[in-house]
Design an enzyme around this catalytic site. Structure first.
Site, PDB file in Angstrom:
ATOM      1  N   LYS A 179       1.024  -1.227  -0.007  1.00 43.76           N
ATOM      2  CA  LYS A 179       0.088  -0.081  -0.018  1.00 43.76           C
ATOM      3  C   LYS A 179       0.790   1.216  -0.025  1.00 43.76           C
ATOM      4  O   LYS A 179       1.485   1.657   0.854  1.00 43.76           O
ATOM      5  CB  LYS A 179      -0.851   0.064   1.167  1.00 43.76           C
ATOM      6  CG  LYS A 179      -1.806   1.144   1.150  1.00 43.76           C
ATOM      7  CD  LYS A 179      -2.470   1.540   2.193  1.00 43.76           C
ATOM      8  CE  LYS A 179      -1.396   3.003   2.980  1.00 43.76           C
ATOM      9  NZ  LYS A 179      -1.809   4.111   1.868  1.00 43.76           N
ATOM     10  N   CYS A 198      13.790  11.275   5.938  1.00 45.65           N
ATOM     11  CA  CYS A 198      13.794  10.799   6.914  1.00 45.65           C
ATOM     12  C   CYS A 198      15.210  10.990   7.980  1.00 45.65           C
ATOM     13  O   CYS A 198      15.385  11.036   9.098  1.00 45.65           O
ATOM     14  CB  CYS A 198      13.333   8.978   7.292  1.00 45.65           C
ATOM     15  SG  CYS A 198      14.044   8.146   6.467  1.00 45.65           S
ATOM     16  N   GLU A 246      10.017   1.765  10.632  1.00 50.37           N
ATOM     17  CA  GLU A 246      10.980   2.843  10.342  1.00 50.37           C
ATOM     18  C   GLU A 246      10.187   4.170  10.537  1.00 50.37           C
ATOM     19  O   GLU A 246       9.201   4.519   9.691  1.00 50.37           O
ATOM     20  CB  GLU A 246      11.492   2.739   9.039  1.00 50.37           C
ATOM     21  CG  GLU A 246      12.808   3.437   8.867  1.00 50.37           C
ATOM     22  CD  GLU A 246      12.736   4.920   8.535  1.00 50.37           C
ATOM     23  OE1 GLU A 246      12.606   5.956   9.471  1.00 50.37           O
ATOM     24  OE2 GLU A 246      13.009   5.173   7.413  1.00 50.37           O
ATOM     25  N   GLU A 252      10.283  15.998  14.817  1.00 57.44           N
ATOM     26  CA  GLU A 252      10.671  15.884  13.224  1.00 57.44           C
ATOM     27  C   GLU A 252       9.659  16.985  12.446  1.00 57.44           C
ATOM     28  O   GLU A 252       8.565  16.746  12.355  1.00 57.44           O
ATOM     29  CB  GLU A 252      10.462  14.488  12.698  1.00 57.44           C
ATOM     30  CG  GLU A 252      10.660  14.255  11.572  1.00 57.44           C
ATOM     31  CD  GLU A 252      10.615  12.960  11.172  1.00 57.44           C
ATOM     32  OE1 GLU A 252      11.522  12.336  10.491  1.00 57.44           O
ATOM     33  OE2 GLU A 252       9.838  12.309  11.565  1.00 57.44           O
TER      34      GLU A 252
END
Length: 508
Positions: free
Chosen positions: A185, A299, A260, A402
């Site tokens: 997906k 990331c 992750e 983040e």
């Protein structure tokens, strides 16, 4: 396959060897982030579509002698190599599509395709060269004992919007190499190159049901895949909150989980790395690369510059001067160095972080706003200027969370111990870098950093043969390398008694 880059094309769900529309008939327009104009239409699947795809993958896994897990390793490796060759063949088309879908520059898109081909070749070579099992000495010649590795089953692969093609390859290649079937997906925002990759897989020729894709949102398709009882493993790359939901959904069926979940990555610059003009220029250039590649939507982005006090002012001044010169525009245009952010929602998120940083005392050295519209940079596009925020502290929200955009924060240290303490003062632990001319210091600092990847005098490169993962809230599990292949396997101990005899423990 229906052409997902044309309006009205919706057959982007592939299950059981067939391309199809969503069972409910829903579709989604895909927007070009450079001008917010729709340029493709994909199927909008839901839980029913996920169930169909999992059922197809289960049949392909559980079938008779022709089932994928029982396909000889050499044939599985050959399929992966054919996919790599097809990626090379379609490099320009895929690179352009990745650029238009995500907003990154077309050159970044081409590099992504090259890395994807490398990943498929790596896992093909890795699995082809493996020994059939590890013999365990049982202490007697009458026993043959061996540890073997077998595929998990159906793998649910959920990928993010920033590197859709690359992240898909990091999951698909080892899953197939290990003998699994899968349902992938992709992000509903940037699904197009993943659809194209499945098309190449179909062309390469696996049995029907081995490779399946369901395009659709995470709260329906992703959630169903994570909880589905016939899924043996779920691998998710994305945000922390979504990853926690995936883990909770997977817990009820006790399936394997690999997560992750991003990072807040330090880039430590010691003064001795800047002792020469060449060293200074290199460190500045790499700090720009660390923070502003793909507009910071990475990331592993080096979003936290931690620079030694003696060179701080000179370093940050030059950094701000050069960041102002970064050429913003449509990623497919020649000479563009940074494209737009992926969505209006993402840009609003960046603006909120910058506003909070300024309110908390950060000093802007450049950027901090939307650019003026210009040629190749429509007012409707999701552009934001590369931003450097000086005089930041660990208490600031922009430093702790983040941001995932073109925002670089600057912190200062005076001692090696302080540099390490600042770098490790984060809930995340994905990646980091150390810049120094002192080899001993480089090894000491790298050894003390609690991050899954540490670069010394470099930033961003990765090797397919080296494991990729993180500490803390950056996730669990590993991708790439032998450990990445191991994630998609179960371990079995086969104990064969060559001379069985009764034990006579019980009366009878």
């Amino acid at each position: 396959m229906a052409d997902s880059t044309g309006h009205g094309a919706r057959g982007t769900i592939h299950a059981g060897g067939e391309w199809r529309e969503a069972i409910g008939g829903a579709a989604r327009e895909i927007l070009d982030p450079a001008d917010a104009a729709p340029f493709a239409v994909v199927a909008e699947g839901d839980e029913k579509d996920a169930d169909v795809a999992v059922e197809a993958a289960r049949r392909a896994f559980d079938g008779g002698e022709g089932a994928w897990p029982r396909t000889p390793v050499a044939e599985r490796a050959a399929l992966l190599r054919r996919v790599a060759d097809l990626l090379v063949r379609d490099r320009e088309e895929l690179g352009l599509l990745e650029s238009r879908d995500t907003g990154k520059t077309v050159e970044e898109g081409r590099v992504d395709v090259d890395c994807v081909a490398d990943a498929f070749r790596y896992f093909a070579d890795l699995v082809a060269a493996e020994a059939p099992g590890r013999v365990v000495d049982a202490g007697t010649p009458d026993v043959h004992s061996v540890v073997v590795h077998e595929p998990v089953g159906v793998c649910a692969l959920i990928t993010p919007w920033n590197y859709p093609l690359l992240q898909a390859s990091w999951k698909i290649a080892p899953a197939l190499a290990a003998g699994n079937t899968f349902v992938i997906k992709p992000s509903e925002i940037t699904p197009l190159t993943t659809v194209a990759l499945i098309d190449l897989l179909v062309e390469a020729g696996p049995p029907a049901g081995v490779a399946n894709i369901v395009t659709g949102p995470g709260h329906t398709v992703g959630a169903r895949l994570a909880e589905h009882p016939d899924v043996g493993l779920v691998s998710f790359t994305g945000g922390l909150l979504s990853g926690a939901k995936v883990a909770r959904a997977a817990a009820d069926t006790v399936k394997k989980v690999a997560l992750e979940l991003g990072g807040k990555n330090p880039n430590i610059v010691f003064a001795d790395a800047c002792a020469t003009d060449e060293g200074f220029d290199t460190a500045v250039d790499q700090a720009l690369n660390a923070a502003f590649l793909h507009s910071g939507q990475v990331c592993s982005a080096g979003a936290r510059l931690i620079v030694e006090e003696p060179v701080r002012e000179r370093f940050v001044t030059e950094l701000g001067r050069r960041a102002q010169k970064i050429r913003l525009g449509r990623g497919t245009a020649p000479g563009v160095e940074c494209g737009p952010l992926v969505s209006e929602q993402q840009r609003a998120r960046i603006e909120a972080y910058v506003a909070s940083a300024l309110a908390e005392g950060a000093v802007p050295r450049c950027g901090g706003k939307r650019p003026e519209p210009g040629e190749g940079r429509p007012a409707t596009g999701y552009f934001y200027e590369p931003t450097v925020l000086d005089h930041c502290t660990r208490q600031m929200k922009v430093v702790r969370e983040e941001v995932f955009g073109p925002v670089l924060t600057v912190e200062t240290f005076r001692t090696e111990h302080e540099a390490v303490a600042l770098a490790n003062d984060t809930e995340y632990g994905l990646a980091g870098a150390v810049w120094t001319a002192d080899a001993g210091r480089a090894r000491r600092v790298a050894g003390r950093l609690r991050h899954g990847t540490v670069w010394i005098n470099d930033f961003h490169p990765y090797l397919p043969q080296a494991e990729w993962g993180g500490f803390g809230k950056s996730g669990v599990g590993r991708e790439l390398g032998p450990a990445g292949l191991a994630e998609y396997r179960e371990t079995k101990h086969v104990y064969q008694n060559l001379a069985p005899r009764p034990v006579r423990w019980f009366a009878g």
